[in-house]
Scaffold this motif. Structure first.
Motif, PDB file in Angstrom:
ATOM      1  N   ASP A  58      -4.063  76.029 123.251  1.00  0.00           N
ATOM      2  CA  ASP A  58      -3.552  75.013 124.172  1.00  0.00           C
ATOM      3  C   ASP A  58      -2.101  75.269 124.588  1.00  0.00           C
ATOM      4  N   ALA A  59      -1.525  76.373 124.162  1.00  0.00           N
ATOM      5  CA  ALA A  59      -0.120  76.648 124.464  1.00  0.00           C
ATOM      6  C   ALA A  59       0.096  76.851 125.957  1.00  0.00           C
ATOM      7  N   THR A  60       1.147  76.264 126.475  1.00  0.00           N
ATOM      8  CA  THR A  60       1.523  76.453 127.870  1.00  0.00           C
ATOM      9  C   THR A  60       2.252  77.794 128.019  1.00  0.00           C
ATOM     10  N   PRO A  61       2.414  78.267 129.251  1.00  0.00           N
ATOM     11  CA  PRO A  61       3.202  79.496 129.436  1.00  0.00           C
ATOM     12  C   PRO A  61       4.602  79.399 128.827  1.00  0.00           C
ATOM     13  N   ALA A  62       5.243  78.252 128.963  1.00  0.00           N
ATOM     14  CA  ALA A  62       6.584  78.084 128.393  1.00  0.00           C
ATOM     15  C   ALA A  62       6.548  78.210 126.871  1.00  0.00           C
ATOM     16  N   GLU A  63       5.524  77.643 126.240  1.00  0.00           N
ATOM     17  CA  GLU A  63       5.408  77.720 124.779  1.00  0.00           C
ATOM     18  C   GLU A  63       5.129  79.145 124.318  1.00  0.00           C
ATOM     19  N   VAL A  64       4.340  79.881 125.083  1.00  0.00           N
ATOM     20  CA  VAL A  64       4.063  81.271 124.730  1.00  0.00           C
ATOM     21  C   VAL A  64       5.329  82.112 124.847  1.00  0.00           C
ATOM     22  N   ILE A  65       6.112  81.881 125.889  1.00  0.00           N
ATOM     23  CA  ILE A  65       7.360  82.626 126.051  1.00  0.00           C
ATOM     24  C   ILE A  65       8.316  82.326 124.904  1.00  0.00           C
ATOM     25  N   ARG A  66       8.379  81.070 124.463  1.00  0.00           N
ATOM     26  CA  ARG A  66       9.225  80.740 123.311  1.00  0.00           C
ATOM     27  C   ARG A  66       8.731  81.460 122.058  1.00  0.00           C
ATOM     28  N   ALA A  67       7.414  81.523 121.884  1.00  0.00           N
ATOM     29  CA  ALA A  67       6.854  82.232 120.726  1.00  0.00           C
ATOM     30  C   ALA A  67       7.162  83.727 120.799  1.00  0.00           C
ATOM     31  N   LEU A  68       7.097  84.293 121.989  1.00  0.00           N
ATOM     32  CA  LEU A  68       7.452  85.706 122.166  1.00  0.00           C
ATOM     33  C   LEU A  68       8.908  85.938 121.777  1.00  0.00           C
ATOM     34  N   GLY A  69       9.773  85.019 122.168  1.00  0.00           N
ATOM     35  CA  GLY A  69      11.189  85.140 121.830  1.00  0.00           C
ATOM     36  C   GLY A  69      11.427  85.073 120.329  1.00  0.00           C
ATOM     37  N   LYS A  70      10.720  84.180 119.645  1.00  0.00           N
ATOM     38  CA  LYS A  70      10.882  84.058 118.193  1.00  0.00           C
ATOM     39  C   LYS A  70      10.396  85.330 117.488  1.00  0.00           C
ATOM     40  N   GLN A  71       9.253  85.859 117.918  1.00  0.00           N
ATOM     41  CA  GLN A  71       8.738  87.090 117.309  1.00  0.00           C
ATOM     42  C   GLN A  71       9.692  88.256 117.552  1.00  0.00           C
ATOM     43  N   TYR A  72      10.247  88.322 118.751  1.00  0.00           N
ATOM     44  CA  TYR A  72      11.184  89.386 119.106  1.00  0.00           C
ATOM     45  C   TYR A  72      12.441  89.312 118.245  1.00  0.00           C
ATOM     46  N   GLN A  73      12.999  88.122 118.098  1.00  0.00           N
ATOM     47  CA  GLN A  73      14.204  87.961 117.284  1.00  0.00           C
ATOM     48  C   GLN A  73      13.941  88.305 115.822  1.00  0.00           C
ATOM     49  N   LEU A  74      12.786  87.891 115.310  1.00  0.00           N
ATOM     50  CA  LEU A  74      12.440  88.205 113.924  1.00  0.00           C
ATOM     51  C   LEU A  74      12.304  89.715 113.733  1.00  0.00           C
ATOM     52  N   ALA A  75      11.653  90.374 114.690  1.00  0.00           N
ATOM     53  CA  ALA A  75      11.426  91.811 114.566  1.00  0.00           C
ATOM     54  C   ALA A  75      12.743  92.584 114.529  1.00  0.00           C
ATOM     55  N   VAL A  76      13.671  92.271 115.432  1.00  0.00           N
ATOM     56  CA  VAL A  76      14.926  93.040 115.461  1.00  0.00           C
ATOM     57  C   VAL A  76      15.834  92.669 114.296  1.00  0.00           C
TER      58      VAL A  76
END
Length: 236
Positions: A57-75
């Motif tokens: 049920d995630a909106t595009p905005a919620e998916v982009i926020r999740a992408l940002g969190k995963q990216y920050q965690l990875a680096v």
């Protein structure tokens, strides 16, 4: 490399000019960019689909926020790993410096994947290599990328669709050359400083590496928000 000052949105930014940094590191980084663009592009659709699968049920905005969190965690993990090696007496500092190049390229991979994944959410085409290169470099270069994009597209913000959809192909070659010059110089300076910080002993390097990469990721996220504009309200 020299720069010209230009004013964008009331701020003075530097316009990249001149030749790219020479030497083995500059060559390796330019090739690293090309490798990352080719390697990460096939993973993008699956990366976004995996997040949506976990939250249908995630909106595009919620998916982009999740992408940002995963990216920050990875680096952050990547940067911290090099610093953790420096905890080992004597050997650790040498090992941390020796692995700095691999860590820098891993952070670059994560930046490319994040940028292309956000483009996927925005339903922007990234199949063309030149357009894909311009999109990614324009984002990861940051504020200087906004300056270049205003000159080429007439827009310092919300320029991603112009680059991926309608920018004449004749402009892409010079655009990518300028962005690559600016990116190589900035990336080498930043990663060289981080490499020295990660090599500090007594656990200091771990903190420097993680925080330094996290700061870099946040800058890329801000640049992506400016480049892509507001997320779509619904899935296309």
């Amino acid at each position: 490399m020299t720069t010209d000052n230009r004013t964008v949105s009331g701020k003075t930014e530097q316009q990249p000019t001149g030749k790219p940094p020479r030497g083995l590191r500059g060559w390796a980084l330019r090739n690293g960019v090309e490798r990352a663009l080719k390697a990460q592009h096939p993973l993008v659709a699956g990366h976004v689909a995996n997040i949506r699968r976990k939250n249908p049920d995630a909106t595009p905005a919620e998916v982009i926020r999740a992408l940002g969190k995963q990216y920050q965690l990875a680096v952050a993990v990547t940067g911290g790993a090099g610093g953790a090696l420096a905890i080992i007496p004597a050997f650790g500092t040498i090992a941390s410096l020796a692995t700095a190049g691999a860590e820098a390229l891993a952070a670059l991979d994560a930046s490319v994947l994040y940028t292309l994944a956000v483009a996927e959410v925005h339903a922007l085409p990234t199949e063309d290599p030149e357009r894909r290169r311009a999109l990614v470099l324009g984002v990861v270069v940051g504020a200087a990328g906004e300056t270049v994009m205003q000159k080429v597209t007439g827009k310092s913000r919300d320029w991603a669709q112009v680059v991926t959809d309608s920018l004449p192909l004749a402009k892409l070659g010079p655009l990518n050359s300028g962005l690559a010059r600016w990116f190589v110089k900035r990336f080498l300076i930043r990663q060289s400083a981080l490499a020295l910080g990660r090599a500090l002993p007594l656990g200091i390097g771990l903190v420097v590496g993680a925080v330094g990469n996290l700061v870099m990721a946040k800058a890329v996220i801000r640049a992506a928000e400016a480049a892509f504009g507001p997320p779509p309200e619904r899935w296309v």
